[in-house]
Design a protein around this motif. Structure first.
Motif, PDB file in Angstrom:
ATOM      1  N   ILE A  18       0.837  -1.197   0.000  1.00 12.66           N
ATOM      2  CA  ILE A  18       0.000   0.000   0.000  1.00 12.66           C
ATOM      3  C   ILE A  18       0.878   1.257   0.000  1.00 12.66           C
ATOM      4  O   ILE A  18       0.627   2.206  -0.738  1.00 12.66           O
ATOM      5  N   GLU A  21       0.950   4.116  -2.852  1.00 12.90           N
ATOM      6  CA  GLU A  21       0.702   5.521  -2.516  1.00 12.90           C
ATOM      7  C   GLU A  21       1.852   6.403  -3.010  1.00 12.90           C
ATOM      8  O   GLU A  21       1.631   7.518  -3.482  1.00 12.90           O
ATOM      9  N   GLU A  22       3.079   5.882  -2.922  1.00 18.75           N
ATOM     10  CA  GLU A  22       4.237   6.631  -3.416  1.00 18.75           C
ATOM     11  C   GLU A  22       4.150   6.796  -4.937  1.00 18.75           C
ATOM     12  O   GLU A  22       4.427   7.876  -5.471  1.00 18.75           O
TER      13      GLU A  22
END
Length: 95
Positions: free
Chosen positions: A54, A58-59
């Motif tokens: 996750i 997200e990065e």
């Protein structure tokens, strides 16, 4: 769905057998519960670290958002008839 051209495969029989099994599974709460328990067990022993995955996603999203923002800003600057309000908004985004 792709159909097989093989004349030795009786698609109607196979389809009927598959749908019979699907209907049997869906009409048996015990079988559904067992299948869910099996899946939960597999997920629990999976070597995938979901929190790390996750964070990685997200990065990637943040990088893509930054690229989109830069592209929008560059396009707004290049357009000939950019209104003063848009320029002010761009300046605010750059701060």
């Amino acid at each position: 769905m792709q159909k097989s051209d093989c004349s030795q495969i009786d698609a109607s029989t196979i389809e009927m057998r598959v749908w019979t099994e699907v209907c049997a599974l869906l009409s048996s709460p015990e079988r559904l519960a067992a299948m869910a328990e099996d899946w939960a067990g597999m997920a629990a022993t999976s070597r995938v670290n979901h929190a790390d995955r996750i964070a990685e996603l997200e990065e990637q999203l943040a990088g893509q958002d930054a690229a989109i923002q830069a592209t929008v800003l560059a396009a707004a600057r290049k357009s000939g008839g950019v209104a003063k309000a848009i320029n002010q908004a761009i300046e605010q985004l750059e701060k």
